[in-house]
Design a protein around this motif. Structure first.
Motif, PDB file in Angstrom:
ATOM      1  N   TRP A 141      -2.787  -2.290 -28.688  1.00 14.94           N
ATOM      2  CA  TRP A 141      -3.547  -3.106 -28.073  1.00 14.94           C
ATOM      3  C   TRP A 141      -4.753  -2.743 -26.766  1.00 14.94           C
ATOM      4  N   LEU A 142      -3.116  -2.152 -25.924  1.00 18.11           N
ATOM      5  CA  LEU A 142      -3.630  -2.486 -24.751  1.00 18.11           C
ATOM      6  C   LEU A 142      -4.945  -0.906 -24.441  1.00 18.11           C
ATOM      7  N   VAL A 143      -4.554   0.127 -24.752  1.00 18.75           N
ATOM      8  CA  VAL A 143      -4.943   1.387 -25.025  1.00 18.75           C
ATOM      9  C   VAL A 143      -6.891   1.626 -25.325  1.00 18.75           C
ATOM     10  N   GLY A 144      -6.260   0.663 -26.781  1.00 19.83           N
ATOM     11  CA  GLY A 144      -7.814   0.101 -27.840  1.00 19.83           C
ATOM     12  C   GLY A 144      -8.736  -0.693 -26.266  1.00 19.83           C
ATOM     13  N   GLU A 145      -8.579  -2.100 -25.940  1.00 21.96           N
ATOM     14  CA  GLU A 145      -9.271  -2.509 -24.512  1.00 21.96           C
ATOM     15  C   GLU A 145      -9.593  -1.416 -23.933  1.00 21.96           C
ATOM     16  N   LEU A 146      -8.866  -0.649 -23.196  1.00 23.18           N
ATOM     17  CA  LEU A 146      -9.275   0.789 -21.849  1.00 23.18           C
ATOM     18  C   LEU A 146      -9.981   0.939 -22.655  1.00 23.18           C
ATOM     19  N   GLU A 147      -9.885   1.830 -23.492  1.00 21.98           N
ATOM     20  CA  GLU A 147     -10.910   2.238 -24.101  1.00 21.98           C
ATOM     21  C   GLU A 147     -12.548   2.265 -23.803  1.00 21.98           C
ATOM     22  N   SER A 148     -12.053   1.212 -24.704  1.00 22.54           N
ATOM     23  CA  SER A 148     -13.732   0.194 -25.007  1.00 22.54           C
ATOM     24  C   SER A 148     -14.362  -0.030 -23.835  1.00 22.54           C
ATOM     25  N   LYS A 149     -13.403  -0.263 -22.689  1.00 25.07           N
ATOM     26  CA  LYS A 149     -13.775  -0.249 -21.121  1.00 25.07           C
ATOM     27  C   LYS A 149     -13.929   0.644 -20.784  1.00 25.07           C
ATOM     28  N   HIS A 150     -14.587   2.495 -20.980  1.00 25.13           N
ATOM     29  CA  HIS A 150     -14.369   3.749 -20.339  1.00 25.13           C
ATOM     30  C   HIS A 150     -13.545   3.958 -19.801  1.00 25.13           C
ATOM     31  N   HIS A 151     -12.365   3.679 -20.203  1.00 25.92           N
ATOM     32  CA  HIS A 151     -11.117   4.232 -19.389  1.00 25.92           C
ATOM     33  C   HIS A 151     -10.658   5.689 -20.116  1.00 25.92           C
ATOM     34  N   HIS A 152     -10.475   6.706 -18.872  1.00 18.94           N
ATOM     35  CA  HIS A 152      -9.851   8.172 -19.141  1.00 18.94           C
ATOM     36  C   HIS A 152      -8.290   7.973 -18.597  1.00 18.94           C
ATOM     37  N   GLU A 153      -7.632   8.798 -19.096  1.00 17.43           N
ATOM     38  CA  GLU A 153      -6.905   9.703 -18.929  1.00 17.43           C
ATOM     39  C   GLU A 153      -5.540   8.084 -18.644  1.00 17.43           C
ATOM     40  N   ILE A 154      -5.259   7.705 -19.775  1.00 19.02           N
ATOM     41  CA  ILE A 154      -5.127   6.321 -19.513  1.00 19.02           C
ATOM     42  C   ILE A 154      -3.435   6.756 -20.098  1.00 19.02           C
ATOM     43  N   GLU A 155      -2.324   6.605 -19.012  1.00 16.55           N
ATOM     44  CA  GLU A 155      -1.168   6.429 -18.925  1.00 16.55           C
ATOM     45  C   GLU A 155      -0.585   5.392 -19.164  1.00 16.55           C
ATOM     46  N   PHE A 156       0.222   5.139 -20.148  1.00 19.24           N
ATOM     47  CA  PHE A 156       0.749   3.912 -19.951  1.00 19.24           C
ATOM     48  C   PHE A 156       2.774   3.409 -19.960  1.00 19.24           C
ATOM     49  N   MET A 157       3.271   3.106 -19.558  1.00 17.94           N
ATOM     50  CA  MET A 157       5.213   2.857 -19.701  1.00 17.94           C
ATOM     51  C   MET A 157       5.748   2.229 -19.692  1.00 17.94           C
ATOM     52  N   GLN A 158       7.012   1.973 -20.014  1.00 20.53           N
ATOM     53  CA  GLN A 158       7.412   0.930 -19.834  1.00 20.53           C
ATOM     54  C   GLN A 158       8.553   1.302 -18.833  1.00 20.53           C
ATOM     55  N   VAL A 159       8.619   0.045 -18.004  1.00 24.60           N
ATOM     56  CA  VAL A 159       9.402   1.236 -16.289  1.00 24.60           C
ATOM     57  C   VAL A 159      10.470  -0.378 -15.873  1.00 24.60           C
ATOM     58  N   GLN A 160      11.230   0.158 -15.490  1.00 21.56           N
ATOM     59  CA  GLN A 160      12.844  -0.762 -14.855  1.00 21.56           C
ATOM     60  C   GLN A 160      11.729  -1.505 -13.484  1.00 21.56           C
ATOM     61  N   PRO A 161      12.287  -3.027 -13.933  1.00 26.08           N
ATOM     62  CA  PRO A 161      11.622  -3.573 -12.608  1.00 26.08           C
ATOM     63  C   PRO A 161      12.298  -3.378 -11.112  1.00 26.08           C
ATOM     64  N   THR A 162      11.829  -3.134  -9.809  1.00 24.84           N
ATOM     65  CA  THR A 162      12.962  -2.762  -8.532  1.00 24.84           C
ATOM     66  C   THR A 162      12.711  -4.569  -7.898  1.00 24.84           C
ATOM     67  N   ILE A 163      12.558  -4.698  -6.804  1.00 25.63           N
ATOM     68  CA  ILE A 163      13.513  -5.622  -5.840  1.00 25.63           C
ATOM     69  C   ILE A 163      12.119  -6.242  -5.968  1.00 25.63           C
ATOM     70  N   GLU A 164      11.086  -5.655  -5.353  1.00 30.48           N
ATOM     71  CA  GLU A 164       9.727  -5.793  -4.736  1.00 30.48           C
ATOM     72  C   GLU A 164       9.155  -6.485  -6.556  1.00 30.48           C
ATOM     73  N   ASP A 165       8.956  -6.114  -7.617  1.00 32.23           N
ATOM     74  CA  ASP A 165       8.645  -6.746  -8.464  1.00 32.23           C
ATOM     75  C   ASP A 165       9.330  -7.761  -9.162  1.00 32.23           C
ATOM     76  N   CYS A 166      10.493  -8.551  -8.447  1.00 26.48           N
ATOM     77  CA  CYS A 166      11.459  -9.063  -8.974  1.00 26.48           C
ATOM     78  C   CYS A 166      10.747 -10.579  -7.869  1.00 26.48           C
ATOM     79  N   PHE A 167      10.660  -9.557  -6.379  1.00 30.60           N
ATOM     80  CA  PHE A 167      10.168 -11.019  -5.481  1.00 30.60           C
ATOM     81  C   PHE A 167       9.124 -11.473  -6.002  1.00 30.60           C
ATOM     82  N   ILE A 168       8.371 -10.505  -6.840  1.00 26.34           N
ATOM     83  CA  ILE A 168       6.225 -11.273  -6.344  1.00 26.34           C
ATOM     84  C   ILE A 168       6.644 -12.411  -7.572  1.00 26.34           C
ATOM     85  N   ARG A 169       7.372 -11.958  -8.836  1.00 23.31           N
ATOM     86  CA  ARG A 169       7.346 -12.884 -10.566  1.00 23.31           C
ATOM     87  C   ARG A 169       7.935 -14.296  -9.305  1.00 23.31           C
ATOM     88  N   LEU A 170       9.328 -14.333  -8.082  1.00 21.16           N
ATOM     89  CA  LEU A 170      10.006 -15.099  -7.859  1.00 21.16           C
ATOM     90  C   LEU A 170       8.555 -16.426  -7.030  1.00 21.16           C
TER      91      LEU A 170
END
Lengths: 250, 307
Positions: free
Chosen positions: B273-302
């Motif tokens: 879904w995301l790659v389709g949406e982004l391509e329709s908005k003319h983004h190129h060289e799209i990279e996408f991956m799942q990542v492990q949350p860091t403490i900074e991610d947790c802090f932002i969410r909290l």
């Protein structure tokens, strides 16, 4: 981005006695660029920045800031740049409005322009209800945004930010970068030093100083490629650990 | 065995108008390295000042090495070393004089405890005769740490020792802390740098005088309740704007060379879904991956949850 050069240095050097704090650095920065100025403690960043801001006279070499010469036109430079540091940015015991008035006056705005600018700035930041409150009482995030807005109140060609995001929470840190992008979009050149290596990824180009010299200068992606590094953190580590001089000379 | 106990502490300033600590509790085991992670103004310094018996809590109890911070303050002062966030040595005494002075205050000598500070002091020894005020930031911090250690404390309180210190020196400083821990010293350290959290055994995330979470860094990261992805394209600022405009995106923020995003529930095959949406908005060289949350991610969410 237009390519008008707003910072140009050639062999810029500062010696303190026999100690060469900044050693023949040469680089150029274009209008509207977000330029990172990185280096380990003691590498010579602060000394170099002070020369660029017209606060310290170079020992030798040339530099032109916003079209003005660092030897002969230091006062003109100061009027045409903005400056913000993490340590000293606003007077805590003046109100929001008083701070804006004070710094606007220092930057040479005339009373009428100052009045208009203050009003616009307060409304843009949504601080209408806080304008008569002491800066001390504001949350840190608001202080930082206010400090930045004050540093560009006179529409300078260049704004120098010395570790503007130190100690700031991760959300405010990101909002601060929105302001940086916005200023760059208006054509203001943003010259930033930071110790956060994730922020190094956001620069258009950056330099890394080691032992008083510019050891590397390029875009983040080009630097990562050159040093076969996955992140700017690795690039920085690779370069900074080559430093041989102590951060203090005996 | 808990070496440091903080129990439901409330601390206010300026006639209750500023609530620096709001019902804060935590404990740190003997010999552990405990991190207080949070931005300026979170309340970290107030915690240290209460534990170092320099200010009184409004409510609640705190104990250091079994001693009560109010009743037994003089006992506590014998066993703790405290390095404040602001440089607090004598700027017009030399490096060597500062060290001797702090040793003398505790009725000991530099020689008697030299083994403990040797590794750190060696780096500043060439500047022994220099006035402390004339040292660079990194050197000042090393001297301050030596002075905090010179009476061989069993507990060390370090308030933002790495603020304003470059990335290389920060790594070295944390190695030093690791070595001190091996000598059995309990260390309570605060930092606004989220990436340093992983160096601690246990951490408390603090914001606005409240604890957002306490646990090992691994557990805090493991408790991130959503799946986190990293995405990038040829136009990062445009990508941020576009992602923020998509209804299927839960949260989105810059994270170094990527943007981190979560999806709202109910999107099947989010990647497609995301790659389709982004391509329709003319983004190129799209990279996408799942990542492990860091403490900074947790802090932002909290922080967002707290708002």
């Amino acid at each position: 981005m237009n390519s008008r050069t707003v910072i140009r240095t050639k062999n810029l050097t500062k010696r303190f006695g026999s100690f060469v704090a900044v050693n023949h650095i040469s680089f150029e920065v274009s209008a509207g660029e977000i330029f990172g100025f990185l280096g380990a403690n003691g590498a010579g960043k602060t000394t170099a920045m002070r020369m660029l801001c017209g606060l310290s006279r170079p020992t030798e070499g040339e530099a032109e800031i916003a079209g003005f010469d660092v030897y002969r036109q230091q006062e003109k430079i100061k009027k045409n740049i903005g400056y913000m540091s993490q340590k000293f940015s606003l007077y805590e015991d003046l109100t929001v409005y008083e701070n804006i008035r004070f710094f606007g006056g220092i930057y040479g705005l005339r009373p009428r322009a100052l009045k208009e600018k203050s009003k616009a700035l307060i409304s843009r930041l949504g601080l209408e209800n806080e304008s008569n409150k002491l800066v001390r009482s504001l949350p840190l995030g608001w202080k930082q945004k206010l400090a930045f807005s004050v540093a560009v109140i006179h529409d300078p060609g260049i704004v120098f930010l010395d570790e503007p995001t130190g100690g700031v929470d991760p959300i405010t840190r990101r909002q601060f970068w929105d302001l940086i992008y916005e200023a760059a979009g208006r054509g203001i050149t943003v010259f930033v030093s930071t110790h956060y290596m994730d922020e190094a990824e956001y620069f258009n180009r950056l330099s890394i100083m080691v032992d008083g010299e510019i050891a590397a200068l390029d875009s983040p992606s080009a630097l990562k490629q050159k040093y076969h590094a996955a992140s700017m953190d690795e690039v920085f580590f690779e370069l900074a650990r080559r430093a041989v001089r102590q951060s203090d000379e005996p | 065995m808990s070496e440091v106990v903080f129990d439901r502490i409330v601390k206010t300033y300026q006639r209750n108008s500023i609530r620096a600590l709001d019902d804060v509790s935590f404990s740190a085991d003997r010999g552990s390295l405990f991190g207080l992670i949070g931005p300026d103004g979170a309340g970290k310094t107030s915690i240290f000042r209460i534990l170092a018996t320099l200010t009184l809590p409004d409510r609640g109890q705190a104990r250091v090495s079994g001693w009560d911070v109010v009743k037994d303050y003089s006992k506590i002062r014998q066993v703790v070393g405290y390095m404040p966030g602001r440089f607090s040595l004598y700027p017009d005494l030399s490096v060597g004089e500062n060290l001797s002075f702090f040793a003398a205050l505790f009725n000991t000598t530099v020689q008697a405890n030299y083994d403990l500070i040797k590794d750190i002091y060696r780096q500043i020894e060439p500047f022994k005769k220099r006035r402390a005020g004339a040292l660079s930031g990194g050197m000042k911090q090393k001297l301050a740490l030596c002075c905090a250690l010179i009476h061989r404390p069993s507990i060390l309180f370090l308030d933002e020792p790495t603020t304003g210190v470059d990335a290389v020196s920060r790594k070295e400083f944390w190695q030093t802390l690791g070595n001190l821990r091996k000598q059995g010293i309990t260390i309570l350290v605060s930092t606004p740098y989220m990436d340093e959290a992983a160096r601690c055994e246990n951490i408390a995330l603090i914001q606005n005088g409240k604890i957002l979470s306490i646990n090992t860094p691994q557990k805090i990261a493991g408790e991130f309740p959503e799946t986190l992805f990293a995405v990038r394209s040829n136009n990062m600022s445009g990508l941020l704007r576009d992602l923020r405009g998509m209804s299927g995106i839960g949260s989105c923020y810059t994270f170094g060379e990527f943007h981190h995003i979560t999806f709202r529930q109910g999107i099947e095959n989010p990647q497609k879904w995301l790659v389709g949406e982004l391509e329709s908005k003319h983004h190129h060289e799209i990279e996408f991956m799942q990542v492990q949350p860091t403490i900074e991610d947790c802090f932002i969410r909290l922080m967002k949850k707290d708002e």
